[in-house]
Design a protein around this motif. Structure first.
Motif, PDB file in Angstrom:
ATOM      1  N   HIS A   1       0.874  -1.172   0.000  1.00  0.00           N
ATOM      2  CA  HIS A   1       0.000   0.000   0.000  1.00  0.00           C
ATOM      3  C   HIS A   1       0.911   1.221   0.000  1.00  0.00           C
ATOM      4  O   HIS A   1       2.135   1.104   0.224  1.00  0.00           O
ATOM      5  N   PRO A   2       0.381   2.409  -0.263  1.00  0.00           N
ATOM      6  CA  PRO A   2       1.256   3.580  -0.447  1.00  0.00           C
ATOM      7  C   PRO A   2       2.223   3.839   0.696  1.00  0.00           C
ATOM      8  O   PRO A   2       3.395   4.175   0.458  1.00  0.00           O
ATOM      9  N   ALA A   3       1.782   3.710   1.941  1.00  0.00           N
ATOM     10  CA  ALA A   3       2.685   3.986   3.057  1.00  0.00           C
ATOM     11  C   ALA A   3       3.888   3.052   3.048  1.00  0.00           C
ATOM     12  O   ALA A   3       5.008   3.461   3.375  1.00  0.00           O
ATOM     13  N   GLY A   4       3.680   1.803   2.646  1.00  0.00           N
ATOM     14  CA  GLY A   4       4.779   0.854   2.598  1.00  0.00           C
ATOM     15  C   GLY A   4       5.680   1.033   1.403  1.00  0.00           C
ATOM     16  O   GLY A   4       6.859   0.647   1.442  1.00  0.00           O
ATOM     17  N   LEU A   5       5.159   1.618   0.336  1.00  0.00           N
ATOM     18  CA  LEU A   5       5.953   1.809  -0.884  1.00  0.00           C
ATOM     19  C   LEU A   5       6.752   3.108  -0.858  1.00  0.00           C
ATOM     20  O   LEU A   5       7.867   3.167  -1.382  1.00  0.00           O
TER      21      LEU A   5
END
Length: 718
Positions: free
Chosen positions: A310-314
């Motif tokens: 998800h965006p936070a992890g990427l």
């Protein structure tokens, strides 16, 4: 019955008022000037209340009329995917990871412009008067997949979503997992004003050459790294994510700038407004925050062992749970990949700063500070994973403040030496400590690194050249140095020890902020490149060996008491803003880079410093024990070398009186960009940026003591 059906309510509990054909609806897509030419030729689909589909194309003015459908509302969609070859759309549609469902409508909307400079909708569209119904719509209202599109913008004339939901609930129209389209009512003409898909992005020069634009912009991006990412929910999202909290990394790039809204806060406690220079771009050329859509992307679905993407992890690396507490963010557009590394914040950061033991830099040559190296290694895999997916010849711009600058240097050199990869890297660091030894610096000589130091910031003075130890004596002092600079100074100074090793050294070309106080009380900041280290370091480090391997504690303390000059929003950013304004005015006036008064003040200070070094040399000769006479030549040589460097610094200062700047010194690769003038116009529309700065006055300090800018004080340096 057919003739009177249009007069009846459109819905009963179960079905439309009449199932007979013979009704019509016309519509047009327009921009906020009332013109529909930008949307001419677009293909559309309409579903009536029985689920029958009608396909067609808008005419050259964005108009279409459908006749002979079943009674009741119809649903209009523009969901055809883009099939052309124009960049960056064709590449984004077919990239291997996170290919984007870009529609023809999106491409057309990206090629329209706002009539207002701030992206606000205008009232009184000329196409409104002949319309039976007028709607202000966005691309996301008319297409199925919307996770890659900006959040909805406030509007006065919203399409009637309740009608769409009612049709879906009653089973009318096409079967669909999501509510897509705009409801048109029969026997009426509807006008749909489509909001332009434009975004703002911070301008960054991709030139190797140092420029005032990057100095200021990357100072802001370095400060932003201290913020959270701001995703809601932060972990294990199910169907969508949002970024509602400001200031955060996700909110800035994922909501504010993607929605064409300027932002100036990069610190939760910030009161002084600092706007980046933004350029207007088509939405697909913004700094991207990747979409989250479990229907489209399998990697967005929950996976065992927390492998869900998800965006936070990427985009956001946060190693708090795994020991190093390293934090950084990464994002990109078609020309730049931006990486910003956070500086010292937590107790884990402090202990890493204190661990000055040297270890081999396995990715290249030389030895590096162990604490910084472990932090770099913790984030290396995360960065490479992102680059493997989204690097396509862009310039990689890396920045960082304090500890973040040291990690950024190791990261930049590690990436530069990555086998089978052609990474073109540009590095700006602010107040960074030394990260590695002289062999590393020599091996990384081709890495473009602009190293910014703010006057008497103590952090670039550590680790000192004599430090290669994890000795218990100085670790507590370093902890206090970074957490409480004033009272921690004495313990730090009394704990330093010297262990023979290849000395720590700085890498990169130093750019030094020198704040001075003019006779009228005006605070000025001169950015220049001194050739000496006495300005950077405390207390003539090369002479401390004569005091039982101890530095001159009084002078170290004087420097540490000015540790407020290490903070970003209190010191580095105001000085960077002042330099940008000074250089802008210098180019406009074709005047000198420093005034006569400024030159005389700094020159006098350098002259005084030179005399102090000479006095120090004589003093050490007198205080040196007789049995140490064999080492006299070594120490005299070190001090004399510094005196020579001070002479070189005075010559460099003198050259500033005659140097004439060019626009490229200010704006780098954007000097001749067609978008520069409108970007500057937007930036100067804010009152803070219109202030004249004959001597590049630093913005007025706030009530916070941390934000006081200190005058130039030679005694705090030597």
């Amino acid at each position: 019955m057919k003739q009177d059906a249009w007069k009846q309510p459109f819905f009963s509990d179960k079905m439309p008022a009449c199932a007979l054909k013979g009704h019509w609806a016309s519509f047009c897509l327009v921009d906020d000037t009332g013109s529909g030419k930008a949307f001419g030729g677009l293909s559309y689909s309409i579903h009536d209340s029985t689920g029958r589909q009608y396909d067609g194309r808008l005419n050259g003015d964005g108009f279409a009329k459908l006749e002979g459908f079943y009674c009741g509302p119809v649903v209009l969609k523009f969901d055809s995917l883009y099939s052309g070859a124009e960049e960056p759309y064709s590449r984004l549609r077919v990239r291997l990871t996170y290919p984007l469902p870009i529609s023809e409508l999106q491409v057309r909307a990206e090629q329209t412009r706002f009539s207002s400079s701030n992206g606000q909708r205008l009232e009184g569209n000329p196409a409104l008067s002949p319309a039976d119904r007028f709607y202000q719509v966005e691309v996301r209202d008319l297409v199925r997949h919307v996770a890659h599109l900006p959040p909805q913008f406030p509007r006065t004339h919203s399409p009637q979503r309740h009608a769409l939901k009612m049709m879906a609930d009653l089973g009318f129209g096409p079967p669909q997992p999501t509510l897509t389209g705009v409801v048109l009512f029969p026997n009426q003409h509807s006008v749909l004003e489509v909001r332009p898909l434009r975004a703002l992005r911070p301008i960054l020069s991709t030139d190797d050459q140092f420029c005032a634009l990057n100095l200021y912009q990357l100072a802001l991006m370095s400060a932003l790294s201290y913020c959270d990412f701001g995703q809601q929910p932060p972990n294990e999202p199910v169907d969508q994510v949002t970024f509602p909290i400001a200031p955060t990394v996700g909110n800035l790039f994922g909501e504010k700038l993607s929605g064409f809204q300027e932002a100036w806060r990069i610190d939760p406690e910030q009161t002084q407004r600092f706007y980046p220079l933004y350029e207007e771009v088509p939405y697909s050329r913004r700094f991207e925050i990747l979409p989250f859509d479990p229907e489209l992307y399998l990697q967005n679905r929950p996976h065992p062992e927390k492998q869900q993407e998800h965006p936070a992890g990427l985009h956001f690396f946060d190693d708090e749970k795994f020991g190093t507490d390293t934090q950084a963010f990464i994002t990109h557009h078609d020309e730049v990949i931006l990486i910003s590394v956070r500086g010292t914040v937590s107790g884990a950061d402090v202990l890493r700063d204190a661990n000055a033991h040297q270890v081999d830099f396995a990715e290249g040559v030389g030895r590096a500070h162990e604490g910084f190296y472990l932090a770099y290694r913790a984030m290396r895999k995360f960065i490479l994973h992102y680059l493997d997916q989204f690097h396509s010849s862009q310039r990689i711009v890396i920045c960082g403040h304090s500890l973040g600058g040291a990690i950024a240097l190791l990261l930049a050199e590690g990436l530069r030496r990555s086998p089978d990869r052609d990474y073109n890297i540009l590095l700006y660091t602010y107040g960074a400590p030394r990260a590695a030894d002289a062999e590393f610096a020599e091996g990384a000589s081709s890495l473009v690194h602009h190293r910014i130091v703010n006057h008497n910031d103590p952090v670039p003075s550590v680790p000192a050249p004599w430090m290669n130890t994890t000795a218990k004596l100085w670790v507590p002092g370093a902890v206090m140095l970074f957490s409480a600079p004033g009272p921690g100074g004495l313990l730090f100074a009394t704990g330093l020890v010297r262990i023979g090793s290849n000395p720590y050294t700085h890498h990169g070309e130093q750019q030094h902020f020198m704040p001075i106080k003019l006779p009228d009380g005006t605070q000025s900041s001169v950015l220049w490149k001194p050739g000496c280290e006495s300005i950077l370091e405390a207390g003539c480090n090369r002479a401390v060996q004569l005091h039982g391997d101890m530095p001159d504690r009084d002078n170290v303390l004087k420097q540490l008491f000015q540790a407020n000059q290490h903070f970003m929003t209190a010191s580095y950013i105001p000085a960077a803003w002042a330099t940008l304004r000074r250089w802008q005015q210098t180019v406009d006036s074709q005047g000198p880079l420093v005034t006569r008064t400024e030159f005389e003040l700094i020159d006098h200070a350098l002259e005084k410093m030179t005399q102090q070094l000479r006095d120090k040399n004589r003093e050490l000769d007198r205080r040196r024990p007789p049995n140490a006479r064999d080492h006299a030549h070594e120490h005299n040589q070190a001090l004399n070398a510094e005196i020579d460097r001070l002479r070189t610094s005075r010559q460099r200062l003198d050259s500033l009186r005659w140097r004439r700047l060019e626009a490229r010194d200010v704006y780098g690769s954007h000097t001749h960009s067609s978008g520069l003038e409108p970007s500057l116009k937007r930036w100067f529309s804010h009152r803070e940026n219109r202030k004249l700065s004959q001597v590049a006055s630093i913005p007025p300090p706030s009530h916070d003591d941390r934000e006081r800018v200190q005058p130039f004080d030679v005694d705090s340096i030597v």
